[in-house]
Design a protein around this motif. Structure first.
Motif, mmCIF file in Angstrom:
data_model
loop_
_atom_site.group_PDB
_atom_site.id
_atom_site.type_symbol
_atom_site.label_atom_id
_atom_site.label_comp_id
_atom_site.label_asym_id
_atom_site.label_seq_id
_atom_site.Cartn_x
_atom_site.Cartn_y
_atom_site.Cartn_z
ATOM 1 N N LEU A 59 -28.595 64.578 48.769
ATOM 2 C CA LEU A 59 -27.654 63.968 49.705
ATOM 3 C C LEU A 59 -27.949 62.485 49.748
ATOM 4 O O LEU A 59 -29.101 62.088 49.931
ATOM 5 C CB LEU A 59 -27.818 64.578 51.099
ATOM 6 C CG LEU A 59 -26.851 64.089 52.159
ATOM 7 C CD1 LEU A 59 -25.450 64.637 51.895
ATOM 8 C CD2 LEU A 59 -27.315 64.520 53.539
ATOM 9 N N ASP A 60 -26.914 61.665 49.570
ATOM 10 C CA ASP A 60 -27.183 60.234 49.663
ATOM 11 C C ASP A 60 -26.466 59.603 50.854
ATOM 12 O O ASP A 60 -27.045 59.423 51.895
ATOM 13 C CB ASP A 60 -26.885 59.505 48.352
ATOM 14 C CG ASP A 60 -25.481 59.745 47.814
ATOM 15 O OD1 ASP A 60 -24.607 60.171 48.572
ATOM 16 O OD2 ASP A 60 -25.269 59.494 46.622
ATOM 17 N N THR A 61 -25.207 59.313 50.754
ATOM 18 C CA THR A 61 -24.496 58.614 51.818
ATOM 19 C C THR A 61 -23.812 59.602 52.749
ATOM 20 O O THR A 61 -23.133 60.516 52.297
ATOM 21 C CB THR A 61 -23.440 57.667 51.216
ATOM 22 O OG1 THR A 61 -24.096 56.762 50.330
ATOM 23 C CG2 THR A 61 -22.718 56.896 52.305
ATOM 24 N N ALA A 103 -31.933 66.420 51.799
ATOM 25 C CA ALA A 103 -31.753 66.817 53.196
ATOM 26 C C ALA A 103 -31.644 68.332 53.249
ATOM 27 O O ALA A 103 -31.389 68.989 52.239
ATOM 28 C CB ALA A 103 -30.489 66.193 53.777
ATOM 29 N N THR A 104 -31.869 68.890 54.419
ATOM 30 C CA THR A 104 -31.658 70.311 54.644
ATOM 31 C C THR A 104 -30.944 70.474 55.979
ATOM 32 O O THR A 104 -30.943 69.549 56.793
ATOM 33 C CB THR A 104 -32.978 71.108 54.609
ATOM 34 O OG1 THR A 104 -32.681 72.500 54.514
ATOM 35 C CG2 THR A 104 -33.846 70.840 55.816
ATOM 36 N N THR A 105 -30.330 71.610 56.190
ATOM 37 C CA THR A 105 -29.634 71.822 57.449
ATOM 38 C C THR A 105 -30.630 71.770 58.595
ATOM 39 O O THR A 105 -31.654 72.440 58.573
ATOM 40 C CB THR A 105 -28.927 73.194 57.467
ATOM 41 O OG1 THR A 105 -28.022 73.250 56.380
ATOM 42 C CG2 THR A 105 -28.170 73.391 58.764
ATOM 43 N N ALA A 152 -36.326 61.873 57.876
ATOM 44 C CA ALA A 152 -36.790 60.606 57.315
ATOM 45 C C ALA A 152 -37.562 60.824 56.013
ATOM 46 O O ALA A 152 -37.353 60.109 55.029
ATOM 47 C CB ALA A 152 -37.657 59.865 58.336
ATOM 48 N N ALA A 153 -38.449 61.808 55.992
ATOM 49 C CA ALA A 153 -39.236 62.079 54.781
ATOM 50 C C ALA A 153 -38.347 62.566 53.640
ATOM 51 O O ALA A 153 -38.496 62.138 52.493
ATOM 52 C CB ALA A 153 -40.317 63.109 55.091
ATOM 53 N N ALA A 154 -37.403 63.435 53.934
ATOM 54 C CA ALA A 154 -36.503 63.949 52.891
ATOM 55 C C ALA A 154 -35.591 62.841 52.380
ATOM 56 O O ALA A 154 -35.316 62.756 51.173
ATOM 57 C CB ALA A 154 -35.688 65.113 53.439
ATOM 58 N N HIS A 155 -35.140 61.985 53.267
ATOM 59 C CA HIS A 155 -34.230 60.895 52.894
ATOM 60 C C HIS A 155 -34.849 59.971 51.848
ATOM 61 O O HIS A 155 -34.152 59.465 50.967
ATOM 62 C CB HIS A 155 -33.823 60.107 54.136
ATOM 63 C CG HIS A 155 -32.979 58.914 53.837
ATOM 64 N ND1 HIS A 155 -31.668 59.023 53.425
ATOM 65 C CD2 HIS A 155 -33.256 57.586 53.862
ATOM 66 C CE1 HIS A 155 -31.180 57.809 53.219
ATOM 67 N NE2 HIS A 155 -32.128 56.926 53.486
#
Length: 140
Positions: A95-97, A14-16, A6-9
């Motif tokens: 990373l978006d969608t 994003a990360t693995t 959620a925080a990265a979004h």
């Protein structure tokens, strides 16, 4: 994992991570960390940049490729009982969608499903990533 996602979004990153949002991120990462993005960016531990570790002596140290590299190697799969990891820093990727889900076909349709898959992958823009898994489940 869900909190990190959620925080990265919020920043388009994003990360693995794991495939279940309630998975604990430290155990996931230090145990390797399989996730949806591993085909493109490696497993979770591959994206670990640094960690803070509390040693048995009570000392708290940083570990990364430059500072305490042996400890950094150790917590990333070299064994156990080196200390308690109290903080992790990850490499994040734009990373978006994300579109995802499970599509199931009956075995007699396998040839058509594989042909459709191959054809549709050729139509994706080169900036798109696609992960497909095929398997069988035989029942008596």
């Amino acid at each position: 994992m869900g909190e990190l996602n959620a925080a990265a979004h919020e920043h388009g990153l994003a990360t693995t991570g794991g495939v279940v949002s309630t998975t604990g991120i430290a155990g996931l990462t230090l145990g390797g960390g399989l996730g949806w993005m591993m085909g493109e960016y490696g497993i979770a531990v591959d994206n670990l940049i640094s960690a803070e570790v509390a040693l048995a002596s009570g000392e708290i140290v940083g570990a990364d490729a430059g500072a305490n590299p042996d400890l950094f190697w150790a917590i990333r799969g070299g064994g156990g009982n080196f200390g308690v990891v109290t903080s992790l820093t990850y490499r994040a990727h734009p990373l978006d969608t994300v579109l995802g889900g499970v599509v199931v076909h009956p075995l007699p349709a396998a040839r058509r499903a594989l042909q459709f898959s191959a054809k549709s992958r050729r139509r994706f823009p080169t900036s798109s990533r696609c992960s497909q898994r095929f398997g069988t489940r035989l029942t008596a």
